[in-house]
Design an enzyme around this catalytic site. Structure first.
Site, PDB file in Angstrom:
ATOM      1  N   ASN A 159      71.789   6.171  86.016  1.00  0.00           N
ATOM      2  CA  ASN A 159      71.441   7.071  87.114  1.00  0.00           C
ATOM      3  C   ASN A 159      72.371   6.901  88.315  1.00  0.00           C
ATOM      4  O   ASN A 159      72.424   7.752  89.192  1.00  0.00           O
ATOM      5  CB  ASN A 159      69.980   6.878  87.537  1.00  0.00           C
ATOM      6  CG  ASN A 159      69.051   7.649  86.615  1.00  0.00           C
ATOM      7  OD1 ASN A 159      69.470   8.577  85.936  1.00  0.00           O
ATOM      8  ND2 ASN A 159      67.787   7.247  86.565  1.00  0.00           N
TER       9      ASN A 159
ATOM     10  N   HIS B 117      64.041   0.120  80.619  1.00  0.00           N
ATOM     11  CA  HIS B 117      64.172   1.516  81.047  1.00  0.00           C
ATOM     12  C   HIS B 117      64.605   2.393  79.884  1.00  0.00           C
ATOM     13  O   HIS B 117      65.769   2.391  79.486  1.00  0.00           O
ATOM     14  CB  HIS B 117      65.176   1.607  82.215  1.00  0.00           C
ATOM     15  CG  HIS B 117      65.312   2.973  82.783  1.00  0.00           C
ATOM     16  ND1 HIS B 117      66.499   3.482  83.252  1.00  0.00           N
ATOM     17  CD2 HIS B 117      64.398   3.969  82.962  1.00  0.00           C
ATOM     18  CE1 HIS B 117      66.310   4.714  83.691  1.00  0.00           C
ATOM     19  NE2 HIS B 117      65.046   5.038  83.518  1.00  0.00           N
TER      20      HIS B 117
ATOM     21  N   SER C  57      62.462   4.054  86.821  1.00  0.00           N
ATOM     22  CA  SER C  57      63.864   4.465  86.829  1.00  0.00           C
ATOM     23  C   SER C  57      64.476   4.331  88.213  1.00  0.00           C
ATOM     24  O   SER C  57      65.689   4.446  88.346  1.00  0.00           O
ATOM     25  CB  SER C  57      64.014   5.894  86.296  1.00  0.00           C
ATOM     26  OG  SER C  57      63.098   6.740  86.902  1.00  0.00           O
TER      27      SER C  57
ATOM     28  N   GLU D  64      67.922   0.445  79.057  1.00  0.00           N
ATOM     29  CA  GLU D  64      68.516  -0.486  80.021  1.00  0.00           C
ATOM     30  C   GLU D  64      67.555  -1.672  80.195  1.00  0.00           C
ATOM     31  O   GLU D  64      66.382  -1.474  80.541  1.00  0.00           O
ATOM     32  CB  GLU D  64      68.744   0.217  81.370  1.00  0.00           C
ATOM     33  CG  GLU D  64      69.857   1.268  81.307  1.00  0.00           C
ATOM     34  CD  GLU D  64      70.073   2.007  82.630  1.00  0.00           C
ATOM     35  OE1 GLU D  64      71.223   2.294  82.969  1.00  0.00           O
ATOM     36  OE2 GLU D  64      69.067   2.317  83.322  1.00  0.00           O
TER      37      GLU D  64
HETATM   38  P1  NAI Z   1      53.780  10.948  83.674  1.00  0.00           P
HETATM   39  O1  NAI Z   1      53.262  11.491  84.950  1.00  0.00           O
HETATM   40  O2  NAI Z   1      54.064  11.863  82.534  1.00  0.00           O
HETATM   41  O3  NAI Z   1      52.771   9.821  83.133  1.00  0.00           O
HETATM   42  C1  NAI Z   1      52.252   8.792  83.915  1.00  0.00           C
HETATM   43  C2  NAI Z   1      50.913   8.401  83.309  1.00  0.00           C
HETATM   44  O4  NAI Z   1      50.467   7.210  83.955  1.00  0.00           O
HETATM   45  C3  NAI Z   1      49.832   9.451  83.508  1.00  0.00           C
HETATM   46  O5  NAI Z   1      49.201   9.709  82.280  1.00  0.00           O
HETATM   47  C4  NAI Z   1      48.870   8.804  84.513  1.00  0.00           C
HETATM   48  O6  NAI Z   1      47.525   9.178  84.289  1.00  0.00           O
HETATM   49  C5  NAI Z   1      49.076   7.342  84.227  1.00  0.00           C
HETATM   50  N1  NAI Z   1      48.789   6.462  85.346  1.00  0.00           N
HETATM   51  C6  NAI Z   1      49.128   6.623  86.648  1.00  0.00           C
HETATM   52  N2  NAI Z   1      48.726   5.550  87.360  1.00  0.00           N
HETATM   53  C7  NAI Z   1      48.129   4.701  86.493  1.00  0.00           C
HETATM   54  C8  NAI Z   1      47.537   3.409  86.622  1.00  0.00           C
HETATM   55  N3  NAI Z   1      47.475   2.796  87.801  1.00  0.00           N
HETATM   56  N4  NAI Z   1      47.053   2.827  85.509  1.00  0.00           N
HETATM   57  C9  NAI Z   1      47.114   3.437  84.316  1.00  0.00           C
HETATM   58  N5  NAI Z   1      47.671   4.657  84.132  1.00  0.00           N
HETATM   59  C10 NAI Z   1      48.175   5.268  85.209  1.00  0.00           C
HETATM   60  O7  NAI Z   1      55.080  10.113  84.081  1.00  0.00           O
HETATM   61  P2  NAI Z   1      56.342   9.749  83.183  1.00  0.00           P
HETATM   62  O8  NAI Z   1      57.341  10.804  83.319  1.00  0.00           O
HETATM   63  O9  NAI Z   1      55.878   9.343  81.826  1.00  0.00           O
HETATM   64  O10 NAI Z   1      56.909   8.481  83.972  1.00  0.00           O
HETATM   65  C11 NAI Z   1      56.307   7.230  83.909  1.00  0.00           C
HETATM   66  C12 NAI Z   1      57.271   6.167  84.427  1.00  0.00           C
HETATM   67  O11 NAI Z   1      58.474   6.220  83.665  1.00  0.00           O
HETATM   68  C13 NAI Z   1      57.688   6.310  85.878  1.00  0.00           C
HETATM   69  O12 NAI Z   1      57.854   5.021  86.404  1.00  0.00           O
HETATM   70  C14 NAI Z   1      59.009   7.035  85.781  1.00  0.00           C
HETATM   71  O13 NAI Z   1      59.843   6.800  86.880  1.00  0.00           O
HETATM   72  C15 NAI Z   1      59.592   6.391  84.526  1.00  0.00           C
HETATM   73  N6  NAI Z   1      60.599   7.183  83.821  1.00  0.00           N
HETATM   74  C16 NAI Z   1      60.463   8.529  83.654  1.00  0.00           C
HETATM   75  C17 NAI Z   1      61.418   9.255  82.963  1.00  0.00           C
HETATM   76  C18 NAI Z   1      61.266  10.719  82.772  1.00  0.00           C
HETATM   77  O14 NAI Z   1      62.274  11.373  82.420  1.00  0.00           O
HETATM   78  N7  NAI Z   1      60.096  11.291  82.944  1.00  0.00           N
HETATM   79  C19 NAI Z   1      62.612   8.593  82.389  1.00  0.00           C
HETATM   80  C20 NAI Z   1      62.610   7.164  82.544  1.00  0.00           C
HETATM   81  C21 NAI Z   1      61.672   6.507  83.275  1.00  0.00           C
END
Ligand code: NAI
Length: 505
Positions: free
Chosen positions: A194, A144, A123, A156
């Site tokens: 955003n 996104h 994001s 997006e």
């Molecule tokens: P989260 O922390 O809930 O989940 C991330 C997951 O990725 C975790 O389960 C972690 O173990 C895993 N992980 C981390 N590094 C890894 C790797 N190298 N290989 C495999 N797995 C790996 O995070 P969330 O909130 O789901 O966000 C994920 C992405 O989505 C980020 O890029 C964030 O910016 C984006 N995003 C988040 C939003 C939100 O509201 N939380 C909305 C839109 C986008």
């Protein structure tokens, strides 16, 4: 290029909140989906979580048991990245860290086939920069989703410098086939939503900081006059101040500290104090059990008014007149410059000048300024302001008239452009700059704000409806009042006004 067909194999990397949601969306659309996480067992746990969610929908009669089992059968947890070798689309939703994402995509290039599309759910990071070190940067795009992905309609489709336009079209069509509302955007900080949403938070925070009104009053105005689902304080309490503040800081820094995006000291203090909102039990409001939500401030009048006079055209506020007439108030029509007179009071839609300033410049005694409403015919509340020294009887008469129209009245301190007008003008201004800079089309910017953050109207269409000359003078007057670059009108807004055109013409 059309949408990927349902036999296309999708992989989602990162089984957190977003990855699990995206995997669910793709599986529900009929694709075989592989889910991978670097925490052992996390992908399998995420699939169990999806199954529980779908189970609740089955219990509520919103989903058939067959659809639930078919969706779950299409989801497969994998523990090794090599298992993604024959995927057609890989969506990354891992930790928000440029170097970690770059390394993952480089590794994927060595594993997956040449036709596989690579997508990031980032994001805040640049798609251009994530793709820069790839052998085939043209196949990497942003996809996104918004949180929660199975619920939020917007996606997006983000193109970086090297992204292949045909693949952007393919992802657009695919997201549509998944039941989503996709929009195209260039990889610029904050993409559409955003970025354009920042003033929604920033202007309420500024009004709070200046003591224009308290949180419940400003929130109520955004809902009951502005037509937004939530006000800025209740919404940031829900999002989490750490998350919302970090997005603001990231956009502010990415645009080289443009003051339009300046973070708020009030919000920083909440973050510093661990008052992160609902999740910590305290933000702008308290969430402990039994905590009471403070009421919005309201003023009332016991004066009786049965007649008022409109001079000229109230512009976008004209809907108020029908309401008054329905309630038996006689509305006299005269020539003039958009004023509404009742007793000794004169009411007018704000043009961004403070009441004290406009009263003096236009020679208007007992001036009461009205804020913008999304729909004056339906609003439940309206903000007003007046200059110091207003005759108390005139104020009573003005408030009584608005009450006759069925409106609750909240008094703000004498602030330029009040609350809703200032917020909508700044949202439209940011949207205009995004349009000017080719970030997205006018239609996609407006759709983004409606589907991504549930605004009642896209900011550009809203500005068209209010009248672009009114939005421009509001911003010019805000800029003059504060003497700040923050309120400078977009070149595109000024150009459209000079051309006599709307954003959607
Ligand atoms: P989260 O922390 O809930 O989940 C991330 C997951 O990725 C975790 O389960 C972690 O173990 C895993 N992980 C981390 N590094 C890894 C790797 N190298 N290989 C495999 N797995 C790996 O995070 P969330 O909130 O789901 O966000 C994920 C992405 O989505 C980020 O890029 C964030 O910016 C984006 N995003 C988040 C939003 C939100 O509201 N939380 C909305 C839109 C986008």
């Amino acid at each position: 290029m059309s949408a990927l067909n349902t036999s296309a194999r999708i992989a989602v990397i990162g089984a957190g909140a977003m990855g699990a949601g995206i995997a669910q969306v793709a599986a529900q659309a009929g694709h075989p989906v592989l889910l991978l996480d670097n925490r052992p067992g996390a992908a399998a746990q995420a699939i169990e979580g999806i199954d529980r969610q779908l189970g609740k929908r089955v219990e509520n009669g919103k989903l058939s048991a067959d659809s639930r089992s078919a969706t779950i059968a299409r989801l497969q947890a994998v523990e090794a990245i090599e298992a993604l070798a024959d995927c057609d689309l890989i969506i990354e939703a891992i930790v928000e860290n440029l170097e970690v994402k770059r390394a993952l995509f480089r590794q994927l290039e060595g594993i997956c086939s040449a036709h596989c599309i690579l997508a990031s759910n980032t994001s805040s990071l640049s798609i251009t920069s994530i793709a820069a070190q790839l052998e085939h940067p043209q196949r990497l795009l942003g996809l996104h989703f918004f949180n929660p992905a199975p619920v939020m309609a917007l996606v997006e489709i983000v193109s970086g410098l090297a992204s292949d336009p045909a693949l952007a079209e393919c992802l657009y069509d695919t997201a549509k086939a998944w039941g989503k509302k996709p929009v195209h955007t260039r990889s610029t900080p904050g993409f559409i939503v955003n970025r354009v949403a920042r003033p929604f938070y920033a202007e309420s925070l500024r009004l709070l900081q200046e003591g224009a009104a308290d949180c419940p009053t400003l929130d109520a105005l955004m809902r009951e006059a502005g037509g937004f689902a939530m006000g800025a304080f209740e919404l940031t309490d829900l999002i989490g101040h750490d998350v919302n503040y970090a997005v603001t800081c990231s956009v502010f820094d990415a645009y080289y500290q443009d003051t339009r995006f300046q973070p708020s000291l009030i919000q920083k203090e909440l973050v510093d104090g661990g008052r992160l909102g609902r999740k910590s039990g305290q933000g702008f409001y308290a969430y402990a059990q039994g905590a009471e939500r403070p009421q919005a401030a309201e003023i009332s009048s016991a004066a009786t008014v049965d007649v008022c006079a409109v001079e000229g055209d109230l512009g976008f506020a004209q809907g108020l007149l029908g309401r008054l007439q329905e309630q038996g108030v006689e509305v006299l029509q005269r020539d003039g410059r958009g004023l509404l007179r009742v007793g000794d009071a004169v009411l007018a839609l704000s043009d961004g000048r403070m009441a004290c300033q406009r009263a003096r410049e236009d020679g208007l005694r007992n001036l009461i300024l009205l804020d913008l409403a999304f729909d004056y015919a339906k609003a439940q509340r309206i903000a007003i302001s007046h200059a110091a020294g207003i005759d108390p009887l005139a104020l009573e008469q003005g408030v009584a008239l608005l009450q006759r129209a069925g409106l609750k009245v909240s008094l703000l301190s004498d602030s330029p452009a009040l609350a809703v007008l200032r917020t909508v003008a700044m949202l439209a201004n940011e949207a205009a700059d995004a349009l000017l800079q080719g970030v997205a089309s006018a239609a996609d910017i407006d759709l983004g704000m409606r589907a991504g953050v549930n605004y009642p109207q896209g900011p550009l269409a809203w500005a068209d409806a209010v009248g672009l000359p009114h939005i421009l003078s509001t911003l010019d007057n805000l800029q003059a009042a504060y003497g700040e670059e923050r309120y400078r009108p977009s070149l595109l807004l000024r150009r459209r006004v000079a051309e006599g055109r709307n954003f959607h013409d």
